[in-house]
Write a protein that holds these residues in place. Structure first.
Motif, PDB file in Angstrom:
ATOM      1  N   PRO A 162      37.865  40.589  38.896  1.00 52.81           N
ATOM      2  CA  PRO A 162      38.029  41.574  38.471  1.00 52.81           C
ATOM      3  C   PRO A 162      38.088  42.533  39.837  1.00 52.81           C
ATOM      4  CG  PRO A 162      36.915  40.627  36.805  1.00 52.81           C
ATOM      5  CD  PRO A 162      36.681  39.864  38.187  1.00 52.81           C
ATOM      6  N   SER A 199      33.145  35.327  38.887  1.00 54.69           N
ATOM      7  CA  SER A 199      33.183  37.080  38.926  1.00 54.69           C
ATOM      8  C   SER A 199      33.467  37.664  39.068  1.00 54.69           C
ATOM      9  CB  SER A 199      31.593  37.559  39.267  1.00 54.69           C
ATOM     10  OG  SER A 199      31.179  36.364  40.277  1.00 54.69           O
ATOM     11  N   THR A 258      39.081  41.343  32.851  1.00 49.16           N
ATOM     12  CA  THR A 258      38.389  40.141  31.760  1.00 49.16           C
ATOM     13  C   THR A 258      38.259  39.618  30.530  1.00 49.16           C
ATOM     14  OG1 THR A 258      37.265  42.021  30.771  1.00 49.16           O
ATOM     15  CG2 THR A 258      36.354  41.494  32.614  1.00 49.16           C
TER      16      THR A 258
END
Length: 294
Positions: free
Chosen positions: A91, A88, A45
């Motif tokens: 990660p 999204s 992130t």
């Protein structure tokens, strides 16, 4: 004699706690595959890691195209890569890639296509993401099942399964250290004349361990820098970001230790005060005083 026994037990507890905190952190964050994957997902992130991985993926896609006779637009590929590393799903996929790298070091499992002793990360699942496959699909360019990128330079010091012994003994050491610390702390309380003072002393132990841990991290940074010098290319930035997040995680554990120390000191002081008041009240109500009051 009782004081000396209490002091010795307190020293043992302090030393045991100093060993238990880092041992538990290492087990939960580094040795555990799930813990390491969580660390990787957290680091993914960070914009520094995202930029570095976007650069690495761009280079891999352009090289893949060149190997198949295509001259890709670097700006277009870079835009796609930067968009991907900021979505999204990145990660989770980065964490999965690091699971494979973790197994290489801790179990000796070598990914298919690895013909060297280098520590590698497989970026093929990332390039198979829809954002990439849509771009590559228009060129009829297929991503191979495995596409590995070296994390470190080739060195005889890093071999598959190099840390297998940690994976074997790490859980036992961390559990044993935690259990020994708890037993030593209980024995310290049992041996002390004053439970309040003993609690305060245990709180001081936690404060000492927390402060020493912070100092230890600063000292260890020079050795971490030596390890980072073995990384290659943009992966250096990825490694630095992972290390930074690992330090943040360890700082959190040490801060919890400090908070627990403060709480024990407060409880110990309150317990000592309450105990002193109770003893004073009992001493003031002597049998002679009670007879005179009648």
């Amino acid at each position: 004699m009782r004081f000396l026994a209490t002091l010795l037990l307190w020293l043992v507890t302090t030393v045991a706690l100093a060993a238990a905190v880092p041992a538990m952190w290492v087990q939960q964050t580094v040795i555990s595959e799930d813990g390491y994957a969580s660390l990787a997902a957290s680091a993914a992130t960070d914009s520094r890691l995202q930029d570095a991985m976007a650069g690495e993926l761009t280079a891999q896609v352009i090289a893949l195209g060149a190997d198949n006779g295509y001259q890709l637009n670097p700006v277009l590929v870079s835009d796609v890569a930067n968009s991907y590393t900021r979505n999204s799903g990145f990660p989770g996929q980065f964490a999965q890639a690091n699971r494979i790298a973790h197994r290489w070091m801790f179990t000796g499992a070598v990914p298919s296509g690895n013909s060297t002793d280098e520590w590698l990360i497989d970026v093929a699942p990332m390039l198979s993401d829809p954002s990439f496959s849509a771009t590559l699909g228009s060129l009829d360019l297929q991503v191979p099942p495995t596409l590995t990128v070296p994390i470190t330079v080739d060195t005889p010091e890093l071999q598959p399964g190099k840390l297998r012994w940690l994976a074997t003994w790490g859980p036992w050491v961390s559990i044993g250290a935690a259990a020994f610390t708890a037993i030593a702390a209980l024995l310290t309380l049992a041996a002390a004349r004053s439970r309040g003072k003993a609690l305060t002393a245990l709180g001081v132990s936690a404060l000492l361990v927390g402060a020493a841990g912070w100092a230890g991290i600063e000292i260890a940074n020079r050795y971490v820098e030596m390890g980072l010098n073995r990384t290659a290319g943009t992966i250096r930035v990825v490694a630095e970001t992972m290390v930074a997040h690992a330090e943040d995680s360890l700082h959190w554990w040490l801060n919890c230790t400090l908070i627990a120390g403060v709480a024990l000191v407060v409880l110990g002081v309150l317990g000592a005060v309450v105990g002193g008041v109770a003893r004073s009240s009992t001493a003031g109500t002597s049998p002679g005083t009670a007879m005179r009051s009648r």
